[in-house]
Design a protein around this motif. Structure first.
Motif, PDB file in Angstrom:
ATOM      1  N   ALA A 172      54.339  99.850 -71.348  1.00 27.78           N
ATOM      2  CA  ALA A 172      53.710  97.865 -71.433  1.00 27.78           C
ATOM      3  C   ALA A 172      54.687  98.436 -70.814  1.00 27.78           C
ATOM      4  O   ALA A 172      54.347  96.952 -70.089  1.00 27.78           O
ATOM      5  CB  ALA A 172      54.568  98.388 -73.089  1.00 27.78           C
TER       6      ALA A 172
ATOM      7  N   LEU B 174      52.731  98.718 -67.239  1.00 28.63           N
ATOM      8  CA  LEU B 174      51.577  97.615 -67.205  1.00 28.63           C
ATOM      9  C   LEU B 174      51.826  96.419 -66.978  1.00 28.63           C
ATOM     10  O   LEU B 174      51.274  95.556 -66.648  1.00 28.63           O
ATOM     11  CB  LEU B 174      51.007  98.179 -67.962  1.00 28.63           C
ATOM     12  CG  LEU B 174      50.505  99.400 -68.110  1.00 28.63           C
ATOM     13  CD1 LEU B 174      48.946  99.563 -69.736  1.00 28.63           C
ATOM     14  CD2 LEU B 174      49.232 100.341 -66.723  1.00 28.63           C
ATOM     15  N   GLY B 175      53.253  96.038 -67.652  1.00 30.39           N
ATOM     16  CA  GLY B 175      53.663  94.434 -67.702  1.00 30.39           C
ATOM     17  C   GLY B 175      53.888  93.828 -68.497  1.00 30.39           C
ATOM     18  O   GLY B 175      52.896  92.466 -68.698  1.00 30.39           O
TER      19      GLY B 175
ATOM     20  N   THR C 239      53.396  94.810 -73.628  1.00 31.51           N
ATOM     21  CA  THR C 239      52.524  95.168 -74.897  1.00 31.51           C
ATOM     22  C   THR C 239      50.990  94.279 -74.610  1.00 31.51           C
ATOM     23  O   THR C 239      49.948  94.742 -75.507  1.00 31.51           O
ATOM     24  CB  THR C 239      53.567  94.873 -76.093  1.00 31.51           C
ATOM     25  OG1 THR C 239      53.378  93.323 -76.335  1.00 31.51           O
ATOM     26  CG2 THR C 239      54.737  95.580 -76.292  1.00 31.51           C
ATOM     27  N   GLY C 240      50.989  92.993 -74.090  1.00 29.25           N
ATOM     28  CA  GLY C 240      50.440  92.759 -74.493  1.00 29.25           C
ATOM     29  C   GLY C 240      48.570  93.187 -73.483  1.00 29.25           C
ATOM     30  O   GLY C 240      47.786  93.077 -73.391  1.00 29.25           O
ATOM     31  N   ALA C 241      49.962  93.650 -71.989  1.00 33.93           N
ATOM     32  CA  ALA C 241      48.735  94.790 -70.769  1.00 33.93           C
ATOM     33  C   ALA C 241      48.343  95.981 -72.074  1.00 33.93           C
ATOM     34  O   ALA C 241      48.178  97.185 -70.325  1.00 33.93           O
ATOM     35  CB  ALA C 241      49.361  94.589 -69.664  1.00 33.93           C
TER      36      ALA C 241
ATOM     37  N   ARG D 136      44.608  97.621 -70.202  1.00 28.79           N
ATOM     38  CA  ARG D 136      45.010  97.415 -69.307  1.00 28.79           C
ATOM     39  C   ARG D 136      44.658  99.252 -68.460  1.00 28.79           C
ATOM     40  O   ARG D 136      45.128  99.461 -69.015  1.00 28.79           O
ATOM     41  CB  ARG D 136      45.460  96.417 -68.541  1.00 28.79           C
ATOM     42  CG  ARG D 136      45.511  94.666 -68.674  1.00 28.79           C
ATOM     43  CD  ARG D 136      46.154  94.216 -68.269  1.00 28.79           C
ATOM     44  NE  ARG D 136      46.504  93.093 -68.675  1.00 28.79           N
ATOM     45  CZ  ARG D 136      47.278  91.731 -68.269  1.00 28.79           C
ATOM     46  NH1 ARG D 136      48.284  92.047 -67.039  1.00 28.79           N
ATOM     47  NH2 ARG D 136      47.399  90.663 -68.571  1.00 28.79           N
TER      48      ARG D 136
ATOM     49  N   ARG E  88      48.265 107.174 -74.038  1.00 28.93           N
ATOM     50  CA  ARG E  88      47.808 105.976 -74.875  1.00 28.93           C
ATOM     51  C   ARG E  88      46.879 106.502 -76.251  1.00 28.93           C
ATOM     52  O   ARG E  88      47.250 106.542 -76.843  1.00 28.93           O
ATOM     53  CB  ARG E  88      46.850 104.869 -74.062  1.00 28.93           C
ATOM     54  CG  ARG E  88      46.718 103.919 -74.466  1.00 28.93           C
ATOM     55  CD  ARG E  88      45.712 102.279 -73.537  1.00 28.93           C
ATOM     56  NE  ARG E  88      45.105 103.394 -72.706  1.00 28.93           N
ATOM     57  CZ  ARG E  88      44.678 102.609 -71.381  1.00 28.93           C
ATOM     58  NH1 ARG E  88      45.721 101.188 -71.450  1.00 28.93           N
ATOM     59  NH2 ARG E  88      44.558 103.043 -70.423  1.00 28.93           N
TER      60      ARG E  88
END
Length: 206
Positions: free
Chosen positions: A4, A7-8, A10-12, A15, A31
């Motif tokens: 996380a 990638l930027g 937890t919302g990403a 991606r 993942r």
């Protein structure tokens, strides 16, 4: 948490993973493994094995005795054939020296006593709501009774050493790429301070 952060946030997490092939492989493996490991870990919090004492033992059926006839082949006992294999917990065979002993079958819906000669169900003790919930948590934790879930949990466990190996390789590469400045001095004693921003340490070459 590491994925996380990379990638930027937890919302990403869903991606695509960017970077070198090794970094992308490490991220995708992490993942995939996280899904199975989180499911197993969280379900373990709700599953209470019988020895823990939290979940009471199943209510035993009332004591009954069999007809005492000649035992029939197990495959022909109707009381056993009515239970699907994926719902079977334990099956205790009767004592061969006691013709009145019975089969004790514990399944997802409860415990039943089956006559060894006639195959009739002599007594039945239904499972409680707590026992059903405990069985569900056990299935989610172990994959028992759900082969697709078992494959997912097994794959997640098998990916852990692979994830450790790829992580070690990436760490060694990053460590080897660190700059080696022979004449570097502390910032307070320096005449010139150069700020370098680099995600993969490639900017240090400039």
């Amino acid at each position: 948490m590491l994925l996380a952060r990379r990638l930027g946030g937890t919302g990403a997490l869903l991606r695509p993973v960017r970077g070198t092939p090794a970094q992308r492989c490490h991220g995708e493996i992490g993942r995939l493994a996280t899904v199975g490991l989180l499911l197993s870990s969280l379900s373990a919090c709700g599953w209470q094995p019988a020895p823990s004492g939290f979940c009471p033992k199943r209510h035993r059926s009332p004591a009954v005795t069999g007809s005492g006839g000649i035992p029939a082949p197990v495959a022909k006992l109707s009381g056993l054939k009515g239970v699907k294999l994926q719902y079977l917990g334990t099956l205790t065979f009767p004592d061969p020296a006691d013709p009145t002993d019975v089969f004790t079958l514990a399944a997802a819906d409860g415990e039943r006593l089956v006559d060894a000669a006639t195959g009739a169900t002599l007594a039945m003790a239904p499972a409680t709501a707590l026992e059903r919930m405990n069985d569900l948590m056990r299935m989610l934790h172990t994959g028992r009774g759900a082969w697709m879930l078992g494959l997912l949990l097994g794959l997640a466990s098998a990916l852990v050493p692979v994830l450790g190996g790829t992580g070690l390789v990436l760490w060694l590469r990053r460590r080897a790429a660190r700059p080696r400045i022979c004449t570097n001095v502390p910032a307070r004693a320096a005449d010139t301070v150069i700020l370098v921003g680099s995600e993969g340490n490639s900017t240090w070459g400039f």
